[in-house]
Design an enzyme around this catalytic site. Structure first.
Site, short mmCIF file in Angstrom:
data_model
loop_
_atom_site.label_atom_id
_atom_site.label_comp_id
_atom_site.label_asym_id
_atom_site.label_seq_id
_atom_site.Cartn_x
_atom_site.Cartn_y
_atom_site.Cartn_z
N LYS A 233 -29.50 7.70 -7.35
CA LYS A 233 -29.71 7.74 -5.90
C LYS A 233 -30.49 9.00 -5.55
O LYS A 233 -30.08 10.11 -5.90
CB LYS A 233 -28.35 7.73 -5.18
CG LYS A 233 -28.44 7.96 -3.66
CD LYS A 233 -27.07 7.84 -2.97
CE LYS A 233 -27.13 8.23 -1.50
NZ LYS A 233 -25.81 8.14 -0.82
N ASP A 238 -29.35 13.17 3.80
CA ASP A 238 -28.65 12.05 4.44
C ASP A 238 -28.04 12.50 5.76
O ASP A 238 -26.94 13.04 5.79
CB ASP A 238 -27.57 11.51 3.49
CG ASP A 238 -26.86 10.30 4.07
OD1 ASP A 238 -27.33 9.77 5.10
OD2 ASP A 238 -25.84 9.87 3.47
N LYS A 245 -24.35 11.29 11.24
CA LYS A 245 -23.11 11.92 10.80
C LYS A 245 -22.73 13.03 11.78
O LYS A 245 -23.61 13.66 12.37
CB LYS A 245 -23.31 12.57 9.42
CG LYS A 245 -23.37 11.61 8.26
CD LYS A 245 -23.61 12.38 6.96
CE LYS A 245 -23.78 11.45 5.76
NZ LYS A 245 -22.55 10.75 5.39
N ASP A 256 -27.71 14.85 -1.66
CA ASP A 256 -27.47 13.40 -1.80
C ASP A 256 -28.47 12.76 -2.78
O ASP A 256 -28.47 11.55 -2.96
CB ASP A 256 -27.54 12.74 -0.41
CG ASP A 256 -26.68 11.49 -0.32
OD1 ASP A 256 -25.78 11.32 -1.16
OD2 ASP A 256 -26.92 10.67 0.60
N ASP A 315 -25.62 4.70 7.69
CA ASP A 315 -25.16 5.78 6.82
C ASP A 315 -24.75 5.25 5.44
O ASP A 315 -24.52 6.03 4.52
CB ASP A 315 -24.00 6.52 7.49
CG ASP A 315 -23.73 7.86 6.86
OD1 ASP A 315 -24.56 8.32 6.05
OD2 ASP A 315 -22.68 8.47 7.18
N GLU A 317 -26.58 4.04 3.25
CA GLU A 317 -27.99 3.86 2.87
C GLU A 317 -28.21 3.85 1.37
O GLU A 317 -29.15 3.24 0.88
CB GLU A 317 -28.84 4.97 3.52
CG GLU A 317 -28.89 6.32 2.77
CD GLU A 317 -27.55 7.02 2.65
OE1 GLU A 317 -26.65 6.72 3.46
OE2 GLU A 317 -27.39 7.87 1.75
N ARG A 319 -26.59 2.47 -1.13
CA ARG A 319 -26.51 1.14 -1.75
C ARG A 319 -27.73 0.29 -1.40
O ARG A 319 -28.14 -0.57 -2.19
CB ARG A 319 -25.19 0.46 -1.32
CG ARG A 319 -25.07 0.25 0.17
CD ARG A 319 -23.64 -0.05 0.60
NE ARG A 319 -22.82 1.16 0.73
CZ ARG A 319 -21.55 1.17 1.10
NH1 ARG A 319 -20.92 0.05 1.37
NH2 ARG A 319 -20.88 2.31 1.18
N1 BES Z 1 -23.98 10.26 0.92
C1 BES Z 1 -22.86 9.68 1.55
C2 BES Z 1 -21.57 9.81 0.73
C3 BES Z 1 -21.09 11.21 0.46
C4 BES Z 1 -20.22 11.84 1.32
C5 BES Z 1 -21.45 11.87 -0.69
C6 BES Z 1 -19.77 13.12 1.06
C7 BES Z 1 -20.99 13.15 -0.96
C8 BES Z 1 -20.14 13.78 -0.09
C9 BES Z 1 -23.10 8.19 1.79
O1 BES Z 1 -24.42 7.81 2.03
C10 BES Z 1 -22.32 7.80 3.00
O2 BES Z 1 -22.63 8.28 4.06
N2 BES Z 1 -21.30 6.96 2.80
C11 BES Z 1 -20.47 6.53 3.85
C12 BES Z 1 -20.28 5.03 3.73
C13 BES Z 1 -19.66 4.41 4.93
C14 BES Z 1 -20.62 4.43 6.10
C15 BES Z 1 -19.29 2.98 4.59
C16 BES Z 1 -19.14 7.27 3.72
O3 BES Z 1 -18.70 7.52 2.60
O4 BES Z 1 -18.56 7.61 4.74
ZN ZN Z 2 -25.87 9.09 1.21
ZN ZN Z 3 -24.96 7.98 4.12
#
Ligand code: BES
Ligand code: ZN
Ligand code: ZN
Length: 463
Positions: A233, A238, A245, A256, A315, A317, A319
């Site tokens: 990734k 992000d 966020k 990220d 968010d 993104e 996947r």
């Molecule tokens: N990059 C984040 C996940 C992340 C969070 C990595 C904290 C490292 C530290 C990812 O893109 C994300 O925002 N995931 C969301 C998914 C949700 C919207 C289903 C999450 O984990 O809240």
């Molecule tokens: Zn992310």
């Molecule tokens: Zn994200």
């Protein structure tokens, strides 16, 4: 770091102001003593030698390095026998590699953006080791290469997003790859349009910095051997996009792209170690930003696979971009595809900060990753990927929704989403969000932890 293999007399070294002698003791306490001649003696208490474990040994090596650094030594003097624990069954070559890997990792600091006063600058540059066998020496050469790759991955991750946007990340990766003799190619927006990479293009469309798609190919194995494809990734920042966020959630989101950095540096290490393997690294690179041109909730994206994604949260993104990369991987007829991503906060909720999550349809593969984790120090732990979870990500308008119907098991439903695009080959997914940054007490500089480069290099070596 330089490794010098010489015999030495601890008493004489005490006269050198720039030297520190390491002594491993059976006590509990650790102390740094200034010797009358000006040198230092660092006495590290490890308790009972038969209670040493592989995990504690890796930390001990880093502790030695960290203490040497704080003592402002230039050269550390170490007896190889002190690090040899017969009950751990670690061969000399492997021990040499582990020692060098962890010394490199512990000595690393990210100082490119900081003016340090002279007294704060690192001085540690060499380790003199006595009683090292030829195998141990060979091992340190390998370990130095792997440690350097881990640290290079950390630097890519630590670099602020103003300087590490998709084109910059691609350029840095291409330069590192070509220096190591790896074939490198970067697809831009026109090429991605031709390939119908709707996922990467959608996530990238909100940023002023256009997305890129990195392809590295290292074919040093047998002609017929199917490659291992590593997918990382590469979200250079992000923000969450339109589903922005909150302030605290955006912390560290310049890292990220850590999965991308890790797969790039794994190939670099593999090439430098001259592994006779066929390896590919794929990294979709995007900046996830909110703007008038951003993708939005309820957009439906047509991916390279033909499957449509119903965007319910911008968010989620990672996947979406990985979907296209997993489809691109098919062209290599891979014998294994591993994707590596800072994918979910839910993986951190599930496992804490000590292990990445591994998810695979194949229990033998997942078991293999656990073993590699234990061996290298890049710990991973399995989560299930049962069919029942598939229901959670079914789309209403599109084929798959990019978030699940409930917030429970978020690391699992994210992996289940990826699996929809990875059904044609053996596959494992590593959610490295838990190991994105270092934690207190592991003797690593604050910031990127460089996971799971060590695990991936070992995978490439032995799979
Ligand atoms: N990059 C984040 C996940 C992340 C969070 C990595 C904290 C490292 C530290 C990812 O893109 C994300 O925002 N995931 C969301 C998914 C949700 C919207 C289903 C999450 O984990 O809240
Ligand atoms: Zn992310
Ligand atoms: Zn994200």
């Amino acid at each position: 770091m330089k490794y010098l293999f010489t015999d030495f007399d601890s008493a004489r070294i005490g006269k050198d102001k720039r030297a520190a002698v390491i002594e491993i003791t059976g006590e509990k306490e650790t102390e740094t003593l200034r010797l009358s001649g000006g040198g230092k003696l660092i006495r590290i208490g490890i308790g009972k030698r038969d209670e040493m474990t592989r995990r504690k040994l890796l930390l001990l090596v880093r502790k030695i390095t960290t203490l040497g650094k704080s003592a402002k030594a230039e050269t550390l003097f170490l007896d190889c026998n002190d690090l040899s624990f017969s009950h751990l069954n670690i061969g000399d070559e492997e021990l040499g590699s582990l020692v060098a890997q962890n010394m490199e990792m512990a000595v690393y600091e990210f100082t490119a953006y900081k003016h340090l006063p002279k007294e704060d600058r690192a001085t540690l540059a060499a380790i003199a080791i006595k009683n090292a066998s030829a195998a141990f020496k060979r091992g340190t050469a390998e370990g130095t290469t792997i440690g350097a790759a881990v640290n290079a991955s950390r630097t890519l991750s630590n670099t602020p997003p103003s300087d590490m946007y998709p084109a910059a990340f691609a350029a840095a990766a291409v330069a590192a790859a070509r220096r190591a003799g790896i074939r490198a190619r970067v697809l831009g927006v026109p090429e991605m349009k031709k390939l119908k990479m709707g996922g990467v293009l959608a996530v990238g469309q909100g940023s002023a910095r256009p997305p890129k798609f990195l392809v590295l190919e290292y074919f040093a194995g047998k002609k017929r051997e199917q490659p291992i494809v590593l997918v990382g990734k590469g979200v250079t920042f992000d923000s969450g996009g339109i589903d922005l966020k909150p302030e605290s959630g955006m912390n560290d989101m310049h890292m990220d792209m850590s999965g991308g950095a890790a797969v790039v540096q794994t190939l670099v290490a593999a090439a430098r170690l001259k592994l006779k393997k066929n390896l590919v690294a794929l990294v979709p690179m995007v900046e996830n930003m909110p703007s008038g041109s951003s993708y939005r909730p309820h957009d439906v994206i047509r991916t390279m696979s033909g499957k449509t994604i119903e965007v319910l949260n911008t968010d989620a993104e990672g996947r979406v971009i990985l979907a296209d990369a997993l489809t691109y991987a098919k062209r290599y007829q891979p014998r294994l595809v591993v994707d590596v991503a800072t994918l979910t906060g839910a993986a951190m909720v599930a496992l804490g900060l000590r292990a990445s999550a591994v998810l695979s349809k194949d229990d033998i593969i997942s078991r293999k990753f656990q073993d590699l984790g234990e061996k290298t120090g890049d710990h991973v732990w399995p989560l299930p990927l049962w069919e029942e979870y598939e229901e959670e990500i079914r789309g209403t308008v599109g084929d798959v929704a990019n978030i699940a119907k409930t917030r429970y098991g978020g690391a699992i439903t994210a992996a289940m989403f990826l699996y929809q695009f990875a059904k044609d080959y053996p596959w494992a997914h590593l959610d490295i969000a838990p190991r994105m940054t270092s934690v207190e007490g592991e003797y690593l500089a604050k910031g990127s932890a460089g996971a799971p480069v060590r695990l991936l290099v070992e995978l490439c070596k032995t799979y």
